[in-house]
Design a protein around this motif. Structure first.
Motif, short mmCIF file in Angstrom:
data_model
loop_
_atom_site.label_atom_id
_atom_site.label_comp_id
_atom_site.label_asym_id
_atom_site.label_seq_id
_atom_site.Cartn_x
_atom_site.Cartn_y
_atom_site.Cartn_z
N PHE A 3 2.02 10.21 19.43
CA PHE A 3 1.25 10.55 17.97
C PHE A 3 1.89 10.69 16.76
O PHE A 3 2.92 11.59 16.94
CB PHE A 3 0.50 11.71 18.48
N VAL A 4 1.88 10.07 15.40
CA VAL A 4 2.13 10.19 15.05
C VAL A 4 0.90 10.49 13.69
O VAL A 4 0.23 10.34 13.04
CB VAL A 4 2.89 8.90 14.18
N PRO A 5 0.90 11.81 13.02
CA PRO A 5 0.26 11.86 12.01
C PRO A 5 0.31 11.41 10.61
O PRO A 5 1.34 11.38 9.54
CB PRO A 5 0.80 13.78 11.65
N ILE A 6 -0.64 10.92 9.63
CA ILE A 6 -0.72 11.11 8.47
C ILE A 6 -1.56 11.91 7.89
O ILE A 6 -2.98 12.38 8.05
CB ILE A 6 -1.38 9.50 8.30
N THR A 7 -0.95 12.41 6.61
CA THR A 7 -1.63 13.82 5.78
C THR A 7 -2.68 13.01 4.80
O THR A 7 -2.69 11.02 4.49
CB THR A 7 -1.05 14.49 4.81
N LYS A 8 -3.64 13.15 4.42
CA LYS A 8 -4.78 12.43 3.95
C LYS A 8 -4.35 12.59 2.54
O LYS A 8 -4.44 11.55 1.33
CB LYS A 8 -6.32 13.89 3.44
N LYS A 9 -3.11 13.06 1.77
CA LYS A 9 -2.88 12.79 0.53
C LYS A 9 -2.08 12.03 0.34
O LYS A 9 -1.77 11.23 -0.56
CB LYS A 9 -1.34 13.93 0.23
N MET A 10 -1.71 11.21 1.94
CA MET A 10 -0.91 10.42 1.66
C MET A 10 -1.76 9.29 1.82
O MET A 10 -0.73 7.86 1.02
CB MET A 10 0.36 10.67 3.14
N LEU A 11 -2.47 8.79 2.88
CA LEU A 11 -3.67 8.49 3.09
C LEU A 11 -4.43 8.05 0.89
O LEU A 11 -4.66 7.21 0.77
CB LEU A 11 -4.42 8.02 3.65
N LEU A 12 -4.52 9.09 0.89
CA LEU A 12 -5.29 8.51 -0.86
C LEU A 12 -3.71 8.28 -2.09
O LEU A 12 -4.17 8.43 -3.29
CB LEU A 12 -6.27 9.99 -1.02
N SER A 13 -2.64 8.47 -1.54
CA SER A 13 -2.03 8.62 -3.03
C SER A 13 -1.79 6.89 -3.49
O SER A 13 -2.44 5.65 -2.73
CB SER A 13 -0.51 8.84 -2.19
N GLN A 14 -0.96 6.66 -4.56
CA GLN A 14 -0.92 5.59 -4.94
C GLN A 14 0.22 4.85 -4.32
O GLN A 14 -0.48 3.03 -4.48
CB GLN A 14 -0.41 5.55 -6.80
N ALA A 15 0.97 5.16 -4.23
CA ALA A 15 2.15 5.06 -3.38
C ALA A 15 0.98 3.95 -2.07
O ALA A 15 1.69 2.63 -1.23
CB ALA A 15 3.01 5.56 -2.85
N TRP A 16 0.84 3.97 -1.15
CA TRP A 16 0.07 4.28 -0.19
C TRP A 16 -0.93 3.07 -0.25
O TRP A 16 -0.57 2.14 0.60
CB TRP A 16 -1.11 5.06 0.93
N ARG A 17 -1.53 2.73 -1.44
CA ARG A 17 -2.59 1.90 -1.41
C ARG A 17 -1.97 0.82 -2.14
O ARG A 17 -2.57 0.01 -1.82
CB ARG A 17 -3.89 2.27 -2.82
N LYS A 18 -0.47 0.91 -2.64
CA LYS A 18 0.29 -0.88 -3.20
C LYS A 18 0.66 -0.66 -1.91
O LYS A 18 0.89 -2.43 -2.40
CB LYS A 18 1.46 -0.19 -4.24
N MET A 19 0.76 -0.74 -0.93
CA MET A 19 1.00 -1.08 0.50
C MET A 19 0.11 -2.04 0.96
O MET A 19 -0.62 -2.15 0.70
CB MET A 19 1.99 -0.67 1.57
N THR A 20 0.71 -2.99 1.14
CA THR A 20 0.15 -4.14 2.18
C THR A 20 -0.63 -3.39 3.76
O THR A 20 0.13 -2.27 3.89
CB THR A 20 0.37 -5.41 2.22
#
Length: 137
Positions: free
Chosen positions: A18-35
């Motif tokens: 199990f790998v947690p991904i934070t909501k802050k990461m999911l909403l970040s501009q950097a995450w959205r820039k990734m394919t």
């Protein structure tokens, strides 16, 4: 005496790693820039932090290599997981570089790897939180 919190993995997550991904990461501009494939590659990197093939085995005397935020991630592993085909090696390294540019990890060293008596370089990566400071150009 307070109630003890249950920190087990929820049943809907299935069994296994199990790998947690934070909501802050999911909403970040950097995450959205990734394919989508880069996002999956990032998650694979997180899994590699807890892999049996860990840099701590190759660097037993270096404290920074004993931590759970360093890892190896090879093209062969990504192909085995079905993220890339054998003919997509260039795309894999472009994606690795993009994830590094966005601040999710950074390459810290090239570790020696012996195969058939020959020495091959092997990249060691370290997870970072630099993605929090990412500003699009």
């Amino acid at each position: 005496m307070g109630r003890q919190k249950n920190k087990s993995i929820p049943k809907y997550a299935g069994s296994g790693e199990f790998v947690p991904i934070t909501k802050k990461m999911l909403l970040s501009q950097a995450w959205r820039k990734m394919t989508a494939n880069q996002q999956r590659l990032y998650v694979l990197g997180r899994f590699c932090c807890f892999n049996a093939d860990h840099p701590r085995k190759d660097f037993p005397d270096l404290l920074m290599m004993q931590k759970n935020d360093v890892f190896y991630l090879s093209f062969q592993k990504a192909v085995k997981m079905g993220f890339y085909t054998k003919s997509n090696k260039k795309r894999f390294y472009e994606d690795m570089h993009q994830i590094e540019n966005l601040g999710f990890w950074k390459k810290i060293t090239l570790a020696p790897r012996y195969s058939g008596g020959e020495l091959f370089p092997r990249a060691v990566y370290k997870m970072t939180a630099d993605w929090e400071n990412y500003k699009p150009p």
